[in-house]
Write a protein that holds these residues in place. Structure first.
Motif, mmCIF file in Angstrom:
data_model
loop_
_atom_site.group_PDB
_atom_site.id
_atom_site.type_symbol
_atom_site.label_atom_id
_atom_site.label_comp_id
_atom_site.label_asym_id
_atom_site.label_seq_id
_atom_site.Cartn_x
_atom_site.Cartn_y
_atom_site.Cartn_z
ATOM 1 N N MET A 174 0.828 -1.210 0.000
ATOM 2 C CA MET A 174 0.000 0.000 0.000
ATOM 3 C C MET A 174 0.862 1.260 0.000
ATOM 4 N N LEU A 175 1.954 1.228 0.749
ATOM 5 C CA LEU A 175 2.860 2.382 0.770
ATOM 6 C C LEU A 175 3.496 2.609 -0.596
ATOM 7 N N ARG A 176 3.808 1.519 -1.302
ATOM 8 C CA ARG A 176 4.367 1.654 -2.647
ATOM 9 C C ARG A 176 3.328 2.257 -3.595
ATOM 10 N N ALA A 177 2.087 1.829 -3.467
ATOM 11 C CA ALA A 177 1.028 2.385 -4.314
ATOM 12 C C ALA A 177 0.863 3.882 -4.055
ATOM 13 N N ILE A 178 0.911 4.277 -2.782
ATOM 14 C CA ILE A 178 0.812 5.701 -2.440
ATOM 15 C C ILE A 178 1.999 6.469 -3.028
ATOM 16 N N PHE A 179 3.191 5.892 -2.903
ATOM 17 C CA PHE A 179 4.386 6.526 -3.470
ATOM 18 C C PHE A 179 4.221 6.754 -4.967
ATOM 19 N N TYR A 180 3.730 5.746 -5.673
ATOM 20 C CA TYR A 180 3.580 5.889 -7.124
ATOM 21 C C TYR A 180 2.520 6.934 -7.467
ATOM 22 N N LEU A 181 1.364 6.872 -6.811
ATOM 23 C CA LEU A 181 0.282 7.807 -7.128
ATOM 24 C C LEU A 181 0.692 9.242 -6.847
ATOM 25 N N PHE A 182 1.460 9.459 -5.786
ATOM 26 C CA PHE A 182 1.892 10.803 -5.430
ATOM 27 C C PHE A 182 2.928 11.340 -6.409
ATOM 28 N N ASN A 183 3.686 10.445 -7.034
ATOM 29 C CA ASN A 183 4.782 10.855 -7.916
ATOM 30 C C ASN A 183 4.580 10.407 -9.362
ATOM 31 N N THR A 184 3.339 10.255 -9.765
ATOM 32 C CA THR A 184 3.054 9.777 -11.124
ATOM 33 C C THR A 184 3.674 10.664 -12.196
ATOM 34 N N ASP A 185 3.645 11.974 -11.975
ATOM 35 C CA ASP A 185 4.179 12.886 -12.995
ATOM 36 C C ASP A 185 5.661 12.632 -13.255
ATOM 37 N N THR A 186 6.400 12.268 -12.224
ATOM 38 C CA THR A 186 7.830 12.000 -12.383
ATOM 39 C C THR A 186 8.081 10.590 -12.884
ATOM 40 N N LEU A 187 7.355 9.616 -12.344
ATOM 41 C CA LEU A 187 7.602 8.212 -12.669
ATOM 42 C C LEU A 187 7.030 7.811 -14.026
ATOM 43 N N GLY A 188 5.971 8.480 -14.468
ATOM 44 C CA GLY A 188 5.370 8.163 -15.758
ATOM 45 C C GLY A 188 4.275 7.112 -15.627
ATOM 46 N N PRO A 189 3.422 7.004 -16.644
ATOM 47 C CA PRO A 189 2.309 6.045 -16.596
ATOM 48 C C PRO A 189 2.795 4.603 -16.670
ATOM 49 N N LEU A 190 1.998 3.709 -16.105
ATOM 50 C CA LEU A 190 2.305 2.283 -16.143
ATOM 51 C C LEU A 190 1.563 1.602 -17.285
ATOM 52 N N THR A 191 2.183 0.608 -17.874
ATOM 53 C CA THR A 191 1.501 -0.254 -18.842
ATOM 54 C C THR A 191 1.305 -1.620 -18.200
#
Length: 662
Positions: free
Chosen positions: A30-47
């Motif tokens: 869950m913490l990883r999901a929060i990390f990704y959602l908060f930083n989506t602009d930097t990390l980029g979209p997932l396929t």
């Protein structure tokens, strides 16, 4: 209902322990999901295609994290003592379990915010900054801006408690006592083996302990590798990895020197850059601009902005009259990385050079060399004297005179403090300009600006005057640009102005990004970088790769310095005097989360000290969407050997604390 006969077996020590550890796995997911959602602009979209590998990598690092932080809990849970299922012992286990879990939540949520600004994971190095007097104020401001993450953290901890209480251990079932002791001793010893294997990333003999760089194996881009990692693994792994270690690729010193050498002998060089104009005897002023990403300039990025829209209008006007390096890169990710790169041509990689004991070795920086040539040397910064170690390193590099917030307030007063970092850029740059009137000439002066930084505020009265921007940082960027205009309006009327070479470079890119190209693997180090001379002697639009560590050898070359010196960078004008050498030798290097980036005019390699894990064709794929390694393309062997030579040379000198020509 569970059959009462089965309950003791379903609630035995081992099944209860697995349940409790399963809760931790769920928490980390869950913490990883929060990390990704908060930083989506930097990390980029997932396929969909990349999710399985990311999940496998996440599971590997979560297991390592769990084994590190819960090893004591696991061992105590299996310890073969008769009262293990008693209330007192279980309360002790619960306190340990929830205490560790709360720290895991705190660190990961803090890392979620920190990554947004630093573009790297929080490691042990970041604790170096907690000694600054303004740290508490900045943290309180960040907490206020991200209050919802605090609520999420409280909810996660409360959820852990509820799940923990769902399954309680049954009383000891094994009889007689010797059987209980034997079985649980075997379980405890077996857990030690499994815990060590989890920490290492496996039990195989050929497996080397996983490091942060291993995350890149599970991601299709360097940025997404950060989403595979978790804290406190990043902190613990960097604590246990403090001893300097590196790979020796070349055993023969002659072969190593042929790949890369930091020794410069300008008097022996056959190619000089007289055609670019000698700047011998000129004053030099370096502006290190906080968070001035390449993307902020409308002149450099006309496709990003409407006509008339600009956040750096003054700098844009100077760029067109100076010598512009369009493809310049920072060598670090944080402000503290910038000073060694710019003032001493020494990059920072795994740990900021400034905070390592190696930085205390003898260093002859740009100020030292120019001081030996008769320059008076100065460093200006609107923060307090001890802030970030800036002044300390400037003096190590050879600067003899400093002016900071304390000097400003003693002369001007205390009303211009921004309340967070120090004196606003506008009044401090005007103060600097007046100070330069009276210093001995020629002078070498460096100033590190501070206003274009989190918490992204501008002085009262400027909120409605300056453009708001597409990101929170752009209005403060516009304020610093406006402050630079004020500096030049004053300086142009002074006798020293016409005989001065001005340098503009960022410390790193900003935390807030707008341009899609800034979010590419190499775009996250792309900065504003140019030279300006009022007499017009330096003009050009350079489209070759450049970097911060190139600045020192370039300025020494421009001023005609003819003595040997130590630098990891290159004289940019010297190599540009030979087009074949430019294409071969121009490069930039930096490091993020265990991976080295080696950027040339045509390609970018991402190297984990053992193999190239990403490769991009910058000429035909500027958006860096195709990873050529995945298509079976191998990197250029000459460039790879040069990168290996650079790294080995860098760490050998670091090990010896040796940064001079003997």
């Amino acid at each position: 209902m569970i059959n009462e006969r089965l309950r003791p077996w379903l609630h035995n020590t081992l099944t209860v322990l697995l349940w409790r550890l399963g809760i931790v796995y769920l928490l980390l997911f869950m913490l990883r999901a929060i990390f990704y959602l908060f930083n989506t602009d930097t990390l980029g979209p997932l396929t969909w295609g990349e999710i399985p590998a990311l999940l496998r990598g996440g599971l590997l690092f979560d297991t390592a994290c769990l084994c590190y932080v819960y090893c004591l809990f696991v061992f105590l849970s299996l310890l073969p003592i008769p009262g293990r299922s008693g209330k007192g012992y279980q309360r002790m286990l619960f306190g340990l379990w929830i205490g560790v879990g709360s720290i895991v939540v705190l660190l990961n949520l803090a890392d979620t915010v920190y990554f947004h600004y630093a573009k790297k994971r929080f490691t042990v190095d970041e604790f170096h900054f907690t000694g600054n007097d303004n740290t508490g104020h900045i943290l309180w401001k960040a907490l206020g801006e991200n209050w919802y993450l605090l609520l999420i953290g409280i909810a996660l901890v409360w959820g852990m408690i509820l799940l923990y209480r769902l399954v309680r251990p049954a009383p000891r079932r094994l009889r007689p006592m010797w059987l209980f002791v034997v079985v649980n001793t075997v379980l405890a010893l077996g857990s030690v083996v499994l815990l060590v294997g989890g920490m290492r990333g496996g039990l195989g003999h050929g497996i080397r302990p996983i490091a942060m760089s291993h995350a890149a194996q599970f991601a299709r881009s360097p940025a997404k590798a950060s989403a595979v990692l978790t804290n406190p693994f990043c902190i613990l792994r960097t604590i246990t990895n403090r001893k300097l270690s590196y790979v020796k690729y070349f055993s023969d010193s002659t072969e190593l020197a042929a790949r890369f050498s930091p020794y410069h002998y300008p008097a022996a060089d056959s190619l000089r850059h007289d055609r670019f104009g000698s700047q011998h005897g000129k004053n030099i002023v370096i502006f290190i601009l906080e968070s001035f990403s390449y993307e902020h300039s409308a002149y450099l990025n006309p496709h990003l902005y409407r006509e008339g829209e600009s956040y750096t209008p003054f700098l844009d006007s100077l760029m067109q009259e100076g010598y512009l390096f369009r493809r310049a890169h920072a060598n670090g990710r944080k402000s503290i990385d910038a000073l060694p790169s710019i003032l001493s041509s020494i990059p920072s990689f795994k740990t900021p050079f400034v905070i390592t004991p190696y930085s205390l070795g003898e260093t002859h920086g740009l100020a030292r060399h120019l001081g030996d040539e008769g320059y008076s040397t100065w460093f200006f910064n609107g923060s307090e004297y001890k802030s970030m170690g800036f002044v300390a390193y400037a003096m190590l590099s050879g600067v003899r005179n400093t002016r900071t917030r304390e000097n400003y307030e003693a002369t001007v007063g205390t009303e211009d403090d921004d309340g967070y970092w120090g004196i606003w850029d506008g009044p401090f740059l005007r103060y600097m300009a007046r100070e330069l009137d009276s210093v001995p000439k020629p002078f070498f002066a460096t100033v590190f600006t501070l206003s274009s930084h989190h918490p992204f505020v501008v002085p009262a009265g400027y909120e409605e005057i300056l453009p708001k921007g597409h990101t929170k940082v752009q209005q403060p960027v516009a304020y610093t640009d406006h402050s630079l205009r004020g500096f030049f309006e004053y300086a142009r009327r002074q006798p020293w102005f016409e005989n001065t070479l001005f340098v503009f470079t960022a410390d790193h890119i900003s935390s807030e990004v707008y341009d899609p190209l800034t979010k590419t693997p190499t775009g996250d180090s792309h900065i504003i970088f140019f030279l300006y001379t009022p007499d017009g002697s330096l003009r050009g639009d350079d489209r070759h790769i450049a970097q911060q560590i190139d600045l020192m050898p370039t300025l020494l070359g421009l001023t005609g310095y003819d003595k040997p010196f130590f630098a990891y960078g290159q004289d940019m004008f010297e190599i540009r005097a030979d087009s074949a050498r430019t294409a071969r030798d121009a490069f930039a290097i930096n490091h993020v989360d265990g991976t080295f980036q080696w950027i040339t005019d045509s390609a970018a390699m991402f190297f984990d000290e053992h193999e190239v894990i990403h490769l991009f064709d910058l000429l035909n794929d500027p958006s860096e969407e195709r990873d050529l390694i995945r298509e079976g393309v191998r990197p250029d062997s000459a460039q790879l050997d040069r990168l290996k030579g650079f790294l080995q040379t860098y760490y050998e000198h670091l090990e010896r604390s040796d940064f001079v020509v003997r």
